[in-house]
Write a protein that holds these residues in place. Structure first.
Motif: not given
Lengths: 421, 126
Positions: A248, A204-211, B20, A255
């Protein structure tokens, strides 16, 4: 005509150079940051009306410097005599404005700023947080989210880091060649840390930490623009791009980790791979190998393989063994063992990693790899044991889930074998 | 007449676009290209990787010199190009104006008539 989108982009592109130049001028991180904020506010008011300045960075530095000086004057009137030491070269403001900061100035300014953020006295977590706040300009909220901690905790971490920096003796003169090389090395290590914070996330943390990984790539590119002939910085940038090109494909919809050999290679980012391969090819021409270049070269072998079956494991084994000699580490040996298993089979690899058990006893990947090798050589019971250890050492739920999946498969196979006999 | 429209911009600024922003800009530019393609006027299009990934072979008296770079001495770098078939310079300028509208902000388009053009003789695998 002037579009808020490109103003945003121009401001974030100018940020490292502008904050770095303001820091050299004010010699205080908070003042430099505030001055830059003020300059950005004025840019947002001014640029839509008057169009973009020819050199947005120079504009922001000049405006930031003036507003910072105003601020200090205002404060000093309220408090005490002006502290001239706080301002270098107040008098020749005009001439400084005329002086177009050349690339050499920018280079040392930005390097200093990055270097300050990875000051050896700061623990790694503070280094990363500070760099993301100061150099990248991420908000405390964004950073807190990426580190999965509360905003006030992150605010505290950054404040503490700044206080420590303020006390530390930061040299402001242009560094000599050896210091510069040392700083570049430390900065590269810090950027790699930022990347791994993002890369090692899962579930679940992927989206938050990928940046964080994307930010690390931006920082690496920034460093590469400052040192465009440094093969190790080419290697670092290539390594990050090649690793991130697989982002990706690394996790499934739930996940769960997808191993390199099982990834859908059509989901790899071709543009990142192209840039990574171009950079590693360039770096190799310099004939000054280093750990980042070798790791990038290994990633490049994977990137060039159309299918997992086409992977050139012999090259990978050679590269790991070069890396082993350059910077010996049981983790590198473990990775080499995986390559050996592809060439010579699991038994040879198991023999290679057996002596590592003591050093890597607390390491998730060791038991994960050992379990997989044991499974391949048909030693199911021992494999189960190793997988059990791996689960107890997993850093993320995704890691644990991945091992559990292998364990389930093993147990199912075991049950089927029993039923058949 | 065949024209090359060369795109110059500050690659630091373009590199600072979020994914984006980048995707949105590419989508707007694609619409302009589709307009030309519908008139059978759109030639090859290329977007280049950053100059940090570039290598330069400098010809000299003896063996050519291979160096990193070009280094960004100038504020704007060549980031890509379009080829288009236009009757007049005005038509080529209109095309460039549409591109500028789709991708506002700083930077420039150099409109350059083409002297020799050989269509592609390779198969590109994306």
């Amino acid at each position: 005509m002037a579009d808020i989108r490109w103003i945003d982009a121009a401001l974030s592109a100018a940020r490292p150079q502008a904050v770095a130049a303001l820091l050299r001028y004010f010699r205080d991180l908070d003042t430099a940051e505030e001055a830059f904020q003020e300059a950005c506010l004025r840019a947002l008011k001014n640029w839509p009306k008057n169009g973009p300045p020819r050199d947005p960075t120079a504009w922001l530095i000049f405006v930031g410097r003036n507003s910072g000086i105003d601020q200090i004057r205002r404060l000093s009137r309220q408090t005490e005599l002006p502290d001239e030491d706080k301002l270098s070269d107040l008098d020749d403001l005009e001439s400084e404005m005329a002086e177009r900061l050349d690339n050499a100035d920018y280079r040392d300014d930005v390097l200093r700023l990055l270097f300050i953020c990875c000051h050896p006295e700061l623990p790694a977590t503070q280094q990363i947080a500070l760099a993301l706040r100061i150099v990248s300009g991420l908000s405390v909220k964004q950073i807190a989210r990426a580190f999965l901690v509360g905003e006030s905790a992150m605010e505290q971490r950054i404040t503490r880091a700044k206080a420590r920096i303020a006390k530390a003796d930061v040299p402001f003169e242009a560094p000599g060649a050896p210091e510069r090389a040392e700083r570049v090395r430390l900065v590269a290590a810090m950027i790699y840390l930022v990347f791994n914070e993002g890369y090692s996330a899962g579930g679940e943390t992927t989206d938050m930490r990928a940046p964080l990984s994307e930010e690390a790539i931006r920082l690496a590119r920034l460093l590469l623009r400052l040192f465009p002939t440094d093969p190790e910085i080419m290697g670092l940038t290539a390594l990050l791009l090649l690793q991130h090109s697989r982002a990706a494909a690394r996790f499934d919809a739930n996940g769960q980790i997808i191993l390199l050999e099982d990834q859908d290679r059509s989901r790899w980012n071709r543009a990142m791979i192209a840039e990574g391969l171009a950079l590693i090819d360039k770096a190799v021409r310099h004939r000054q190998p280093g750990p980042y270049q070798i790791q990038a070269a290994i990633a490049a072998v994977h990137a060039r393989a159309a299918t997992a079956g086409n992977t050139d494991w012999t090259s990978i084994e050679k590269l790991y063994s070069a890396l082993e000699q350059m910077s010996p580490s049981p983790v590198v040996t473990l990775n080499r063992a995986v390559a050996v298993s592809k060439i010579e089979g699991p038994e040879a690899a198991l023999a290679l990693i057996e002596p590592l058990a003591e050093k890597l006893g607390g390491y998730f990947y060791f038991y994960g790899a050992r379990g997989a090798l044991l499974m391949q050589s048909g030693r199911g019971r021992e494999a189960c044991e190793a997988f059990g250890r791996a689960i107890s050492l997993a850093n993320t739920p995704a890691e644990a889930a991945h091992i559990r999946l292998q364990l389930d498969r093993l147990q199912k196979e075991g049950a089927e074998a029993k039923a058949a006999s | 007449m065949l024209y090359a429209v060369l795109c110059y911009n500050d690659e630091n600024a373009v590199g600072a676009w979020t994914r984006e922003e980048d995707d949105a800009c590419m989508a707007r530019l694609a619409v302009v290209q589709d307009g030309m393609a519908a008139k059978n006027r759109m030639g090859p299009v290329a977007r280049l990787l950053p100059t940090t990934s570039a290598t330069t072979l400098r010809k000299s008296v003896g063996e050519p010199l291979v160096i990193d770079g070009p280094f960004a001495e100038t504020k704007e770098q060549l980031l890509g190009f379009y080829m288009a078939d236009c009757e007049t310079l005005d038509e080529a300028l209109d095309f460039a104006r549409d591109l500028a509208k789709a991708n506002p902000g700083p930077g420039s388009y150099e409109i350059r008539p083409v002297r020799i053009y050989r269509p592609s003789r390779m198969k590109v695998v994306d």
